[in-house]
Design a protein around this motif. Structure first.
Motif, PDB file in Angstrom:
ATOM      1  N   GLN A  42     -13.381  19.867  -4.961  1.00  0.00           N
ATOM      2  CA  GLN A  42     -13.456  19.119  -6.352  1.00  0.00           C
ATOM      3  C   GLN A  42     -13.265  17.617  -6.148  1.00  0.00           C
ATOM      4  O   GLN A  42     -13.946  17.125  -6.867  1.00  0.00           O
ATOM      5  CB  GLN A  42     -12.817  20.079  -7.136  1.00  0.00           C
ATOM      6  N   LYS A  43     -11.413  17.604  -5.684  1.00  0.00           N
ATOM      7  CA  LYS A  43     -11.490  16.157  -5.697  1.00  0.00           C
ATOM      8  C   LYS A  43     -12.396  15.314  -5.367  1.00  0.00           C
ATOM      9  O   LYS A  43     -13.103  14.385  -5.269  1.00  0.00           O
ATOM     10  CB  LYS A  43     -10.276  15.362  -5.071  1.00  0.00           C
ATOM     11  N   LEU A  44     -12.948  15.155  -3.670  1.00  0.00           N
ATOM     12  CA  LEU A  44     -14.387  14.829  -3.086  1.00  0.00           C
ATOM     13  C   LEU A  44     -14.993  14.199  -4.194  1.00  0.00           C
ATOM     14  O   LEU A  44     -16.387  13.540  -4.066  1.00  0.00           O
ATOM     15  CB  LEU A  44     -14.459  15.598  -2.103  1.00  0.00           C
ATOM     16  N   LYS A  45     -15.816  15.419  -4.274  1.00  0.00           N
ATOM     17  CA  LYS A  45     -16.920  15.494  -5.654  1.00  0.00           C
ATOM     18  C   LYS A  45     -16.819  14.812  -6.968  1.00  0.00           C
ATOM     19  O   LYS A  45     -17.642  13.646  -6.964  1.00  0.00           O
ATOM     20  CB  LYS A  45     -17.614  16.423  -5.703  1.00  0.00           C
ATOM     21  N   ASN A  46     -15.857  14.641  -7.019  1.00  0.00           N
ATOM     22  CA  ASN A  46     -14.817  13.325  -8.437  1.00  0.00           C
ATOM     23  C   ASN A  46     -15.191  12.020  -8.081  1.00  0.00           C
ATOM     24  O   ASN A  46     -15.765  11.408  -8.548  1.00  0.00           O
ATOM     25  CB  ASN A  46     -13.935  14.488  -9.008  1.00  0.00           C
ATOM     26  N   ASP A  47     -14.485  12.396  -6.646  1.00  0.00           N
ATOM     27  CA  ASP A  47     -15.015  10.906  -6.208  1.00  0.00           C
ATOM     28  C   ASP A  47     -15.935  10.317  -5.497  1.00  0.00           C
ATOM     29  O   ASP A  47     -15.819   9.347  -6.316  1.00  0.00           O
ATOM     30  CB  ASP A  47     -13.683  10.505  -4.764  1.00  0.00           C
ATOM     31  N   ARG A  48     -16.672  10.962  -4.749  1.00  0.00           N
ATOM     32  CA  ARG A  48     -17.829  10.548  -4.785  1.00  0.00           C
ATOM     33  C   ARG A  48     -19.214  10.224  -6.221  1.00  0.00           C
ATOM     34  O   ARG A  48     -19.590   9.191  -6.561  1.00  0.00           O
ATOM     35  CB  ARG A  48     -18.316  11.791  -4.283  1.00  0.00           C
ATOM     36  N   GLU A  49     -18.743  10.759  -7.417  1.00  0.00           N
ATOM     37  CA  GLU A  49     -19.162  10.595  -9.319  1.00  0.00           C
ATOM     38  C   GLU A  49     -18.811   9.667  -9.417  1.00  0.00           C
ATOM     39  O   GLU A  49     -19.661   8.768  -9.760  1.00  0.00           O
ATOM     40  CB  GLU A  49     -19.213  11.790  -9.603  1.00  0.00           C
ATOM     41  N   GLU A  50     -17.498   9.144  -9.648  1.00  0.00           N
ATOM     42  CA  GLU A  50     -16.941   8.067 -10.471  1.00  0.00           C
ATOM     43  C   GLU A  50     -17.285   7.117  -9.787  1.00  0.00           C
ATOM     44  O   GLU A  50     -17.881   5.730  -9.643  1.00  0.00           O
ATOM     45  CB  GLU A  50     -15.336   8.553  -9.326  1.00  0.00           C
ATOM     46  N   GLN A  51     -16.951   6.496  -7.773  1.00  0.00           N
ATOM     47  CA  GLN A  51     -17.746   6.146  -6.784  1.00  0.00           C
ATOM     48  C   GLN A  51     -19.729   5.807  -7.039  1.00  0.00           C
ATOM     49  O   GLN A  51     -19.810   4.203  -7.728  1.00  0.00           O
ATOM     50  CB  GLN A  51     -17.807   5.840  -5.756  1.00  0.00           C
ATOM     51  N   ARG A  52     -20.609   6.689  -7.769  1.00  0.00           N
ATOM     52  CA  ARG A  52     -21.903   6.024  -8.516  1.00  0.00           C
ATOM     53  C   ARG A  52     -22.019   5.900  -9.575  1.00  0.00           C
ATOM     54  O   ARG A  52     -22.317   5.158  -9.984  1.00  0.00           O
ATOM     55  CB  ARG A  52     -22.197   7.884  -7.828  1.00  0.00           C
ATOM     56  N   ILE A  53     -20.849   6.133 -10.189  1.00  0.00           N
ATOM     57  CA  ILE A  53     -20.836   5.663 -11.802  1.00  0.00           C
ATOM     58  C   ILE A  53     -20.638   4.497 -11.654  1.00  0.00           C
ATOM     59  O   ILE A  53     -21.172   3.095 -11.869  1.00  0.00           O
ATOM     60  CB  ILE A  53     -19.500   6.581 -12.819  1.00  0.00           C
ATOM     61  N   LYS A  54     -19.421   3.332 -11.118  1.00  0.00           N
ATOM     62  CA  LYS A  54     -18.856   2.365 -10.577  1.00  0.00           C
ATOM     63  C   LYS A  54     -19.811   1.443 -10.446  1.00  0.00           C
ATOM     64  O   LYS A  54     -20.270   0.259 -10.928  1.00  0.00           O
ATOM     65  CB  LYS A  54     -17.619   2.412  -9.321  1.00  0.00           C
ATOM     66  N   GLN A  55     -20.290   2.363  -9.278  1.00  0.00           N
ATOM     67  CA  GLN A  55     -21.936   1.343  -8.618  1.00  0.00           C
ATOM     68  C   GLN A  55     -22.886   0.879  -9.589  1.00  0.00           C
ATOM     69  O   GLN A  55     -23.230  -0.059  -9.748  1.00  0.00           O
ATOM     70  CB  GLN A  55     -22.245   1.958  -7.367  1.00  0.00           C
ATOM     71  N   GLN A  56     -23.681   2.056 -10.586  1.00  0.00           N
ATOM     72  CA  GLN A  56     -24.162   1.851 -11.640  1.00  0.00           C
ATOM     73  C   GLN A  56     -23.536   0.768 -12.298  1.00  0.00           C
ATOM     74  O   GLN A  56     -24.776  -0.292 -12.545  1.00  0.00           O
ATOM     75  CB  GLN A  56     -24.474   3.574 -12.338  1.00  0.00           C
ATOM     76  N   GLN A  57     -22.307   1.041 -13.072  1.00  0.00           N
ATOM     77  CA  GLN A  57     -21.836  -0.193 -14.169  1.00  0.00           C
ATOM     78  C   GLN A  57     -21.687  -1.622 -12.920  1.00  0.00           C
ATOM     79  O   GLN A  57     -22.268  -2.654 -13.981  1.00  0.00           O
ATOM     80  CB  GLN A  57     -20.931   0.297 -14.253  1.00  0.00           C
ATOM     81  N   ASP A  58     -21.449  -1.818 -12.207  1.00  0.00           N
ATOM     82  CA  ASP A  58     -21.897  -3.168 -11.417  1.00  0.00           C
ATOM     83  C   ASP A  58     -23.115  -2.686 -10.863  1.00  0.00           C
ATOM     84  O   ASP A  58     -23.530  -4.509 -11.235  1.00  0.00           O
ATOM     85  CB  ASP A  58     -21.415  -2.830 -10.094  1.00  0.00           C
ATOM     86  N   GLY A  59     -24.223  -2.383 -10.673  1.00  0.00           N
ATOM     87  CA  GLY A  59     -25.644  -3.079 -10.848  1.00  0.00           C
ATOM     88  C   GLY A  59     -26.188  -3.643 -12.214  1.00  0.00           C
ATOM     89  O   GLY A  59     -26.895  -4.213 -11.720  1.00  0.00           O
ATOM     90  N   ALA A  60     -26.014  -2.111 -12.955  1.00  0.00           N
ATOM     91  CA  ALA A  60     -26.273  -3.007 -14.188  1.00  0.00           C
ATOM     92  C   ALA A  60     -25.590  -4.316 -14.814  1.00  0.00           C
ATOM     93  O   ALA A  60     -26.574  -4.728 -15.931  1.00  0.00           O
ATOM     94  CB  ALA A  60     -25.721  -2.135 -15.231  1.00  0.00           C
ATOM     95  N   ALA A  61     -24.241  -4.688 -14.701  1.00  0.00           N
ATOM     96  CA  ALA A  61     -23.847  -5.663 -14.967  1.00  0.00           C
ATOM     97  C   ALA A  61     -24.331  -7.208 -14.342  1.00  0.00           C
ATOM     98  O   ALA A  61     -24.253  -7.949 -15.220  1.00  0.00           O
ATOM     99  CB  ALA A  61     -22.079  -5.918 -14.592  1.00  0.00           C
ATOM    100  N   SER A  62     -24.660  -6.793 -12.806  1.00  0.00           N
ATOM    101  CA  SER A  62     -25.373  -7.651 -12.228  1.00  0.00           C
ATOM    102  C   SER A  62     -26.580  -8.659 -12.746  1.00  0.00           C
ATOM    103  O   SER A  62     -26.518  -9.669 -13.063  1.00  0.00           O
ATOM    104  CB  SER A  62     -24.779  -7.693 -10.656  1.00  0.00           C
ATOM    105  N   PRO A  63     -27.354  -8.247 -13.392  1.00  0.00           N
ATOM    106  CA  PRO A  63     -28.351  -8.660 -13.340  1.00  0.00           C
ATOM    107  C   PRO A  63     -28.415  -9.301 -14.909  1.00  0.00           C
ATOM    108  O   PRO A  63     -29.081 -10.329 -15.287  1.00  0.00           O
ATOM    109  CB  PRO A  63     -30.060  -7.459 -13.820  1.00  0.00           C
ATOM    110  N   ALA A  64     -27.697  -8.718 -15.776  1.00  0.00           N
ATOM    111  CA  ALA A  64     -27.271  -9.266 -16.897  1.00  0.00           C
ATOM    112  C   ALA A  64     -26.223 -10.734 -16.841  1.00  0.00           C
ATOM    113  O   ALA A  64     -26.745 -11.488 -17.633  1.00  0.00           O
ATOM    114  CB  ALA A  64     -26.289  -8.123 -18.183  1.00  0.00           C
ATOM    115  N   GLY A  65     -25.646 -11.042 -15.934  1.00  0.00           N
ATOM    116  CA  GLY A  65     -24.963 -11.501 -15.658  1.00  0.00           C
ATOM    117  C   GLY A  65     -26.248 -12.426 -15.058  1.00  0.00           C
ATOM    118  O   GLY A  65     -25.492 -14.477 -15.245  1.00  0.00           O
ATOM    119  N   ALA A  66     -26.711 -12.769 -15.220  1.00  0.00           N
ATOM    120  CA  ALA A  66     -27.547 -13.883 -14.345  1.00  0.00           C
ATOM    121  C   ALA A  66     -28.634 -14.594 -14.735  1.00  0.00           C
ATOM    122  O   ALA A  66     -29.468 -14.425 -15.228  1.00  0.00           O
ATOM    123  CB  ALA A  66     -28.570 -13.138 -13.291  1.00  0.00           C
TER     124      ALA A  66
END
Length: 64
Positions: free
Chosen positions: A40-64
């Motif tokens: 469950q911890k591995l699953k949660n860590d992967r989900e957190e990483q996926r959400i962080k990547q989505q947020q980072d990806g969504a923030a990059s084009p907006a700033g450009a």
């Protein structure tokens, strides 16, 4: 040794066997819970990483 003495010894050893068996069952259950927790911890860590990547990806084009 009387019948009562023999019966009490049998009860004593039988009780010891039951406790030993319960100990094994409890240990197996603890191992199962540890494994489930680890998965469950591995699953949660992967989900957190996926959400962080989505947020980072969504923030990059907006700033450009």
């Amino acid at each position: 040794m009387t019948f009562t003495d023999g019966f009490l010894l049998l009860l004593l050893f039988g009780g010891g066997f039951v406790l030993w068996s319960l100990s094994d069952l409890i240990e197996a259950k603890e191992q199962e819970i540890r494994e489930r927790t680890r998965k469950q911890k591995l699953k949660n860590d992967r989900e957190e990483q996926r959400i962080k990547q989505q947020q980072d990806g969504a923030a990059s084009p907006a700033g450009a």
